[in-house]
Design an enzyme around this catalytic site. Structure first.
Site, short mmCIF file in Angstrom:
data_model
loop_
_atom_site.label_atom_id
_atom_site.label_comp_id
_atom_site.label_asym_id
_atom_site.label_seq_id
_atom_site.Cartn_x
_atom_site.Cartn_y
_atom_site.Cartn_z
N ILE A 143 0.83 -1.20 0.00
CA ILE A 143 0.00 0.00 0.00
C ILE A 143 0.87 1.26 0.00
CG2 ILE A 143 -0.19 -0.08 2.52
CD1 ILE A 143 -3.01 1.12 2.26
N CYS A 144 0.33 2.33 -0.57
CA CYS A 144 0.96 3.65 -0.57
C CYS A 144 2.22 3.64 -1.43
CB CYS A 144 1.25 4.09 0.86
SG CYS A 144 1.71 5.83 1.03
#
Length: 223
Positions: A143-144
């Site tokens: 994620i991110c």
């Protein structure tokens, strides 16, 4: 293992009485290796943490997976288990990288944050593990900024992926979108802190089923 160690220690005492010496270094090394192997922590999911990780992205996944009854362990890739997030929040991981038992796990998760993502990307052991588990068909999630780690390892080739704005160019080989969560085969990616809950719920759905994820979403008043 406790019985084996106790017997080895008893044998060692006997040897000393007979010879005046403790057991040789080879036996000591063997015992330590046996103890290390038994101490490895088994889990269904591992979330890898480094200093400077984004706290909400990492801990939301851990929290929701555990709420769903999925045995989840926080793994420090630093020297010890003490970790400080990107916003100064300190926590104690469950174990360090050397203690994992990858054979028992089905899911490996990378949270984003800086400089946490850089530490993840430079960890040779983690890189080798991700490549190995990818070949084995295990679930990989990031994620991110962390999907850039997968891109750097060539694990996004021919897949659809998403990331935090500005990291799209590092998703090498992927068809990039701006969707909150992307699932492409056994790889799941997500955009950032604001998408941490749908990201984690998607992982619950994969590890259990969609009904379990929906029930969990309702229980936390999400959506």
């Amino acid at each position: 293992m406790g019985n084996v160690t106790a017997k080895m220690r008893q044998w060692n005492v006997c040897q000393r009485k007979k010879t005046g010496h403790w057991m040789d270094i080879g036996v000591k090394t063997a015992v330590k290796e046996m103890e290390r192997q038994v101490s490895k922590t088994m889990a269904e999911a591992y979330v890898f943490l480094a200093d400077g990780f984004e706290e909400i992205e990492g801990l939301t996944v851990v929290d929701l997976l555990r709420r769903a009854g999925i045995e989840t362990q926080m793994v420090s890739i630093m020297e010890g288990t003490a970790i400080t997030g990107s916003h100064g929040i300190r926590l104690e991981a469950d174990l360090t990288f050397d203690g994992i038992d990858a054979d028992t796990a089905r899911l490996f998760v990378l949270p984003g944050g800086m400089p946490g993502t850089k530490y993840l990307g430079s960890h040779e052991g983690l890189a080798a593990l991700l490549k190995e588990q990818m070949k084995a068909g295990k679930k990989i999630a990031a994620i991110c900024a962390a999907p850039s780690v997968l891109g750097g390892l060539g694990l996004l080739n021919g897949r659809t992926a998403t990331s935090y704005p500005g990291f799209e160019g590092q998703l090498t080989g992927a068809a990039v979108t701006a969707n909150p969560v992307e699932v492409s085969g056994n790889v799941t990616t997500s955009r950032g802190m604001g998408t941490a809950i749908p990201f984690a719920l998607e992982l619950v759905a994969q590890m259990r089923d969609r009904k379990a994820a929906d029930q969990l979403a309702e229980s936390i008043i999400y959506g």
